[in-house]
Enzyme design. Structure first.
Site, PDB file in Angstrom:
ATOM      1  N   SER A 258     -12.031  64.204  26.670  1.00  0.00           N
ATOM      2  CA  SER A 258     -11.888  63.393  25.470  1.00  0.00           C
ATOM      3  C   SER A 258     -10.397  63.107  25.293  1.00  0.00           C
ATOM      4  O   SER A 258      -9.581  64.012  25.199  1.00  0.00           O
ATOM      5  CB  SER A 258     -12.460  64.169  24.287  1.00  0.00           C
ATOM      6  OG  SER A 258     -11.800  63.799  23.110  1.00  0.00           O
TER       7      SER A 258
ATOM      8  N   ASP B 261      -7.919  65.762  12.667  1.00  0.00           N
ATOM      9  CA  ASP B 261      -7.811  64.347  12.307  1.00  0.00           C
ATOM     10  C   ASP B 261      -8.462  64.029  10.960  1.00  0.00           C
ATOM     11  O   ASP B 261      -7.943  63.234  10.185  1.00  0.00           O
ATOM     12  CB  ASP B 261      -8.395  63.472  13.416  1.00  0.00           C
ATOM     13  CG  ASP B 261      -7.541  63.522  14.677  1.00  0.00           C
ATOM     14  OD1 ASP B 261      -6.302  63.670  14.544  1.00  0.00           O
ATOM     15  OD2 ASP B 261      -8.091  63.418  15.787  1.00  0.00           O
TER      16      ASP B 261
ATOM     17  N   ASP C 212     -18.771  56.150  19.297  1.00  0.00           N
ATOM     18  CA  ASP C 212     -18.970  56.808  18.004  1.00  0.00           C
ATOM     19  C   ASP C 212     -18.741  55.876  16.823  1.00  0.00           C
ATOM     20  O   ASP C 212     -19.559  55.807  15.909  1.00  0.00           O
ATOM     21  CB  ASP C 212     -18.040  58.025  17.879  1.00  0.00           C
ATOM     22  CG  ASP C 212     -18.384  59.084  18.917  1.00  0.00           C
ATOM     23  OD1 ASP C 212     -19.578  59.263  19.195  1.00  0.00           O
ATOM     24  OD2 ASP C 212     -17.446  59.704  19.452  1.00  0.00           O
TER      25      ASP C 212
ATOM     26  N   ARG D 253      -2.311  59.043  12.640  1.00  0.00           N
ATOM     27  CA  ARG D 253      -3.346  59.041  11.593  1.00  0.00           C
ATOM     28  C   ARG D 253      -2.862  58.504  10.246  1.00  0.00           C
ATOM     29  O   ARG D 253      -3.556  57.708   9.629  1.00  0.00           O
ATOM     30  CB  ARG D 253      -3.961  60.436  11.455  1.00  0.00           C
ATOM     31  CG  ARG D 253      -5.161  60.718  12.359  1.00  0.00           C
ATOM     32  CD  ARG D 253      -5.020  60.234  13.753  1.00  0.00           C
ATOM     33  NE  ARG D 253      -6.162  60.488  14.614  1.00  0.00           N
ATOM     34  CZ  ARG D 253      -6.177  60.252  15.914  1.00  0.00           C
ATOM     35  NH1 ARG D 253      -5.102  59.753  16.502  1.00  0.00           N
ATOM     36  NH2 ARG D 253      -7.245  60.479  16.630  1.00  0.00           N
TER      37      ARG D 253
END
Ligand code: ARG
Length: 412
Positions: free
Chosen positions: A174, A123, A14, A94
């Protein structure tokens, strides 16, 4: 001259596709920035891949120590568990990533930062709020969210533009991982009623495979921060890795949570966070030993808030920082050792020692050393119950009346 953007680059499909999209569709010079928080990926390979995808420049930042010291350990002081169970492993990384994106934006003279988070996850909220919290002047670009690029579309784009697709072994899940824990989503896990299959886990043994004998490990704390294992002093990252391996070996830290996302969605989340669970168990225990009941009760409420702030993306906020100041003072005397027993998925504190334990054996013992003044309790209870007794007297035994009225009602 083209404007510049700093992209949070994971090295996966991605974000590789994003390098090209940000360059071609958005017209930026892309600085691909990989921040290593312990995802077990090869940084050199990642840098080369970003270059080949079309990055103008690449930055690889090794941030594992910083992550543990400045993010995980403060969260540990707050015993931070979202909804009481999730140690916020993905959530905590994050703001750290965002902090480095901002740093790199300043270094390269970029006017924007970008990330590959989707429009339905937490996120995106965390990246965006963290950037707003420290560098409100930067634009935030999230092509995934703007264009809703599916996995298949990303694959197609990669094939068409000659972007290499990482040859990781095909996983039905994932996964997001760093030293504080691993989150597993997707596939069969989206069925709330399906027990997570063994193949979802990589860091923890199943109950069946975990050793049949318990082990004990002693965690040493200094001012609320872990500093040693079994009496051996070690740096934060080493300590987290070591206790994570031990706890994982004994199946500790698996979590199955029907979770409430910031964006209103309820999801089924699966985690394995052996280090975080073991350390939080130890920290909570020592804190109870070393602090007064009155402060402990206030902190329990604040801890819940602290965890929510992390989850919701408010790491860089005045409230989170104020709570941290409280925790730093509160934890000043959380010094000592906690002995944990790890066995078949359970992690229990079974002993603790501290120079600051607010514990006086002479007061609490029922044995011969008892120095507690039993008669003092009489006066104490006298005052404690004064109003209750008065109320009861006025109402001719209030509690009895209620009981009888209730009994009459149900017998009708
Ligand atoms: N639900 C977890 C959280 O919000 C896990 C997020 C994992 N992120 C990911 N991109 N797979 O913290």
């Amino acid at each position: 001259m083209k404007k510049k953007i700093v992209l949070a680059y994971s090295g996966g499909l991605d974000t590789s596709v994003l390098v090209r999209i940000l360059g071609e569709d958005y017209g930026y010079d892309v600085i691909a920035c990989h921040i290593d928080v312990g995802e077990a990926r090869d940084p050199e390979l990642i840098a080369a891949r970003a270059k080949r995808a079309g990055a103008h420049a690449v930055e690889v930042i090794s941030a594992q120590e910083e992550y543990v010291t400045d993010f995980c350990f403060p969260a540990l002081q707050a015993n931070a568990l979202y909804e009481g169970v999730y140690p916020l492993s993905a959530a905590l990384s994050r703001p750290l990533i965002a902090k480095h994106l901002v740093k790199m934006a300043k270094k390269h003279g970029a006017t924007a930062v970008a990330h590959g988070a989707t429009g339905k996850g937490n996120d995106q909220v965390r990246f965006d709020l963290a950037v707003k919290g420290i560098a409100p002047e930067l634009a935030i670009v999230a092509p995934q969210r703007e264009k809703n690029i599916t996995r298949d579309a990303a694959m197609e784009y990669a094939a068409k533009h000659g972007i290499e697709v990482p040859t990781t072994k095909k996983s039905p899940f994932s996964v997001d991982e760093n030293v504080w824990g691993r989150s597993i989503e997707g596939g069969i896990l989206e069925d709330p009623n399906a027990e997570p299959p063994e193949e979802a886990f990589a860091w923890t043994k199943s109950l069946k495979d975990a050793p049949n004998e318990p082990i004990y490990v002693t965690v040493g704390f200094q001012g609320g921060t872990p500093v040693s294992l079994d009496g051996v002093a070690m740096p934060p990252l080493t300590l987290v890795r070591k206790i994570g391996a031990l706890a994982g070996e004994h199946g500790v830290g698996r979590i199955d949570l029907m979770e409430n996302r910031v964006v209103g969605i309820k999801t089924r989340e699966t985690y394995e966070c052996p280090a975080a669970i073991a350390l939080i168990t130890a920290h909570k225990d020592l804190e109870r030993f070393c602090t007064l009941g009155m402060s402990h009760r206030v902190k329990t409420g604040l801890d819940t808030k602290y965890a929510e702030l992390i989850y919701e993306g408010f790491w860089f906020s005045p409230l989170r920082e104020s709570l941290q100041a409280f925790n730093d003072v509160h934890d000043k005397n959380t010094t000592g050792e906690v002995r944990l027993r790890l066995f078949k998925g359970s992690c229990v504190a079974v002993g603790r020692t501290s120079p600051f334990g607010v514990y006086n054996h002479n007061m609490s013992t029922y044995g011969v050393q008892d120095k507690f003044d039993h008669r003092a309790a009489e006066g104490f209870i006298q005052l404690l119950g004064m109003q209750l007794a008065e109320h009861s007297r006025i109402h001719a035994g209030g509690a009895t009346i209620h009981t009888e009225a209730h009994a009459a009602k149900v017998s009708k």
